[in-house]
Write a protein that holds these residues in place. Structure first.
Motif, PDB file in Angstrom:
ATOM      1  N   ILE A  90      -4.296  -5.122  -5.827  1.00 41.35           N
ATOM      2  CA  ILE A  90      -3.689  -5.132  -4.489  1.00 41.35           C
ATOM      3  C   ILE A  90      -4.716  -5.784  -3.570  1.00 41.35           C
ATOM      4  O   ILE A  90      -5.825  -5.262  -3.404  1.00 41.35           O
ATOM      5  N   ALA A 100       1.707  -7.303  -0.940  1.00 40.13           N
ATOM      6  CA  ALA A 100       2.540  -6.394  -1.737  1.00 40.13           C
ATOM      7  C   ALA A 100       2.937  -5.184  -0.892  1.00 40.13           C
ATOM      8  O   ALA A 100       2.113  -4.619  -0.167  1.00 40.13           O
ATOM      9  N   GLY A 101       4.194  -4.823  -0.971  1.00 43.63           N
ATOM     10  CA  GLY A 101       4.633  -3.554  -0.394  1.00 43.63           C
ATOM     11  C   GLY A 101       4.895  -3.570   1.100  1.00 43.63           C
ATOM     12  O   GLY A 101       5.090  -2.510   1.694  1.00 43.63           O
ATOM     13  N   HIS A 105      10.245   0.406   0.252  1.00 46.82           N
ATOM     14  CA  HIS A 105      10.670   0.277  -1.151  1.00 46.82           C
ATOM     15  C   HIS A 105      10.146   1.464  -1.945  1.00 46.82           C
ATOM     16  O   HIS A 105       9.275   2.210  -1.499  1.00 46.82           O
ATOM     17  N   ASP A 107       8.561   1.811  -5.994  1.00 49.39           N
ATOM     18  CA  ASP A 107       7.988   0.823  -6.903  1.00 49.39           C
ATOM     19  C   ASP A 107       8.908   0.514  -8.084  1.00 49.39           C
ATOM     20  O   ASP A 107       9.354   1.418  -8.799  1.00 49.39           O
ATOM     21  N   LEU A 120      -2.982   4.562  -5.955  1.00 48.31           N
ATOM     22  CA  LEU A 120      -3.596   3.391  -5.314  1.00 48.31           C
ATOM     23  C   LEU A 120      -4.989   3.754  -4.824  1.00 48.31           C
ATOM     24  O   LEU A 120      -5.166   4.754  -4.118  1.00 48.31           O
ATOM     25  N   THR A 132      -0.544   3.025   5.149  1.00 44.82           N
ATOM     26  CA  THR A 132       0.658   3.088   4.315  1.00 44.82           C
ATOM     27  C   THR A 132       1.530   4.226   4.845  1.00 44.82           C
ATOM     28  O   THR A 132       1.034   5.335   5.083  1.00 44.82           O
ATOM     29  N   TRP A 249       1.437   8.803  -5.169  1.00 46.29           N
ATOM     30  CA  TRP A 249       2.776   9.147  -4.689  1.00 46.29           C
ATOM     31  C   TRP A 249       3.786   9.249  -5.827  1.00 46.29           C
ATOM     32  O   TRP A 249       3.623   8.667  -6.884  1.00 46.29           O
ATOM     33  N   HIS A 256       7.764   3.839   0.329  1.00 41.86           N
ATOM     34  CA  HIS A 256       6.550   3.565   1.111  1.00 41.86           C
ATOM     35  C   HIS A 256       6.594   2.148   1.675  1.00 41.86           C
ATOM     36  O   HIS A 256       7.400   1.310   1.244  1.00 41.86           O
ATOM     37  N   ALA A 258       3.679  -0.725   3.221  1.00 45.17           N
ATOM     38  CA  ALA A 258       2.285  -1.098   3.497  1.00 45.17           C
ATOM     39  C   ALA A 258       2.263  -1.960   4.756  1.00 45.17           C
ATOM     40  O   ALA A 258       2.737  -3.096   4.741  1.00 45.17           O
ATOM     41  N   ARG A 267      -8.113  -6.295   2.833  1.00 48.43           N
ATOM     42  CA  ARG A 267      -7.758  -4.953   2.328  1.00 48.43           C
ATOM     43  C   ARG A 267      -7.598  -5.130   0.829  1.00 48.43           C
ATOM     44  O   ARG A 267      -6.797  -5.957   0.381  1.00 48.43           O
ATOM     45  N   ARG A 271      -4.206  -0.583  -8.366  1.00 45.98           N
ATOM     46  CA  ARG A 271      -3.077   0.349  -8.449  1.00 45.98           C
ATOM     47  C   ARG A 271      -2.713   0.578  -9.906  1.00 45.98           C
ATOM     48  O   ARG A 271      -2.624  -0.384 -10.680  1.00 45.98           O
TER      49      ARG A 271
HETATM   50  C1  SIN Z   1       2.434  -0.934  -2.900  1.00 43.72           C
HETATM   51  O1  SIN Z   1       3.599  -1.063  -2.579  1.00 43.72           O
HETATM   52  O2  SIN Z   1       2.091  -0.496  -3.990  1.00 43.72           O
HETATM   53  C2  SIN Z   1       1.325  -1.268  -1.924  1.00 43.72           C
HETATM   54  C3  SIN Z   1       1.026  -0.101  -1.071  1.00 43.72           C
HETATM   55  C4  SIN Z   1      -0.139  -0.364  -0.173  1.00 43.72           C
HETATM   56  O3  SIN Z   1      -0.819  -1.383  -0.350  1.00 43.72           O
HETATM   57  O4  SIN Z   1      -0.387   0.456   0.710  1.00 43.72           O
END
Ligand code: SIN
Length: 280
Positions: A90, A100-101, A105, A107, A120, A132, A249, A256, A258, A267, A271
């Protein structure tokens, strides 16, 4: 003073909201004994998302932690750490065009057996931002009217991924995990195998239609459900990262998001996800 087994098994669990999320202290995730893990697992079932600060979690230890829950998941398309196909990278920095994220969504719900858990670890986080956000889809389900619950009870939905993964990670479909981007059909309302609680299991990223409804009906119901899930702060909690924090999670009962509000800062982390059961 020597640390005894009973010392090691004492963790502190502090809820961050009444609905979901708790911060856990007194745990070294890279060196967990069974008694401590049992407490962590119990807290996880209760709060759905756990946060841990100041953890050293190199890829081997990260995988070991994931295996406490079950078989490690391989992401269909995302880049992984060299020699660790289960450890997804990530990373966002000043060259990133997408991260990502960055949208609500759960996962990889396009898999036949989507991840039940994601862990993560972010060694590098921006000074401010990059939080997040999490939603309890159990709380969202509970807040529906009984007629809507009855309507959804036997509905199943299609979850697809080509529109998400094509172009996202630079992975061609032929080079993806299965040689094709996955899709699956899951119940709109799923039951948590540990707690028996029901949760809404549709999300804006992967869920494309509800089977058996006309296209306009399906679109309207999916929009209604996603709006309902996403727009109530009471269903949510928010985690502000510090370097080396870990979030763990439950993908069965949460979504979640991001937040990407820190460009051009970096950042970065890793993961690990765990293969779950076929949703029922
Ligand atoms: C993800 O969806 O796994 C990313 C979550 C994040 O980077 O906080």
């Amino acid at each position: 003073m020597a640390i005894t087994e009973s010392d090691r098994a004492t963790i502190t669990v502090t809820p961050v909201s009444p609905t979901l999320g708790a911060e856990v202290t007194g745990v070294d995730l890279a060196d967990l004994d069974d008694a401590t893990w049992e407490q962590v697992a119990a807290a996880w079932a209760e709060h759905l998302v756990l946060f841990f600060r100041d953890q050293e979690l190199p890829p081997d230890a990260h995988e070991r932690l994931g295996r406490r829950i079950g078989e490690l998941h391989v992401h269909p398309a995302a880049p992984t750490v060299d020699g660790h196909p289960n450890v997804m990278i990530i990373h966002a920095d000043e060259r990133s065009k997408v991260v990502a994220g960055n949208g609500w969504h759960t996962d990889v719900s396009c898999d036949e057996r989507p991840p039940c858990a994601t862990i993560l670890h972010l060694p590098v986080v921006p000074e401010v931002g990059g939080d997040t956000l999490f939603i309890s889809t159990e709380a969202a389900y509970e807040a529906l009217s009984q007629p809507m619950k009855d309507f959804l009870a036997d509905k199943v939905a299609v979850h697809e991924s080509a529109h998400v993964y094509r172009g996202r990670y630079g992975t061609e479909e032929s080079d993806s995990r299965d040689g094709r981007f996955p899709s699956a059909i899951h119940p709109v309302v799923r039951t948590h195998p540990v707690t028996g609680r029901k949760a809404l299991y549709v999300n804006r990223a992967f869920t494309t239609r509800i089977k058996g409804l006309a296209p306009n009906e399906s679109r309207a119901i999916l929009d209604l459900l996603c709006d309902h899930i996403e727009h109530r702060p009471e269903f949510q909690c928010r985690f502000s990262w510090t370097p080396r924090a870990v979030a763990m999670w439950d993908n069965r009962s949460t979504q979640h998001y991001a937040a990407w509000d820190y460009y051009p800062q970096t950042r970065s982390g890793r993961r690990v996800s765990v293969v779950g059961e076929r949703p029922f």
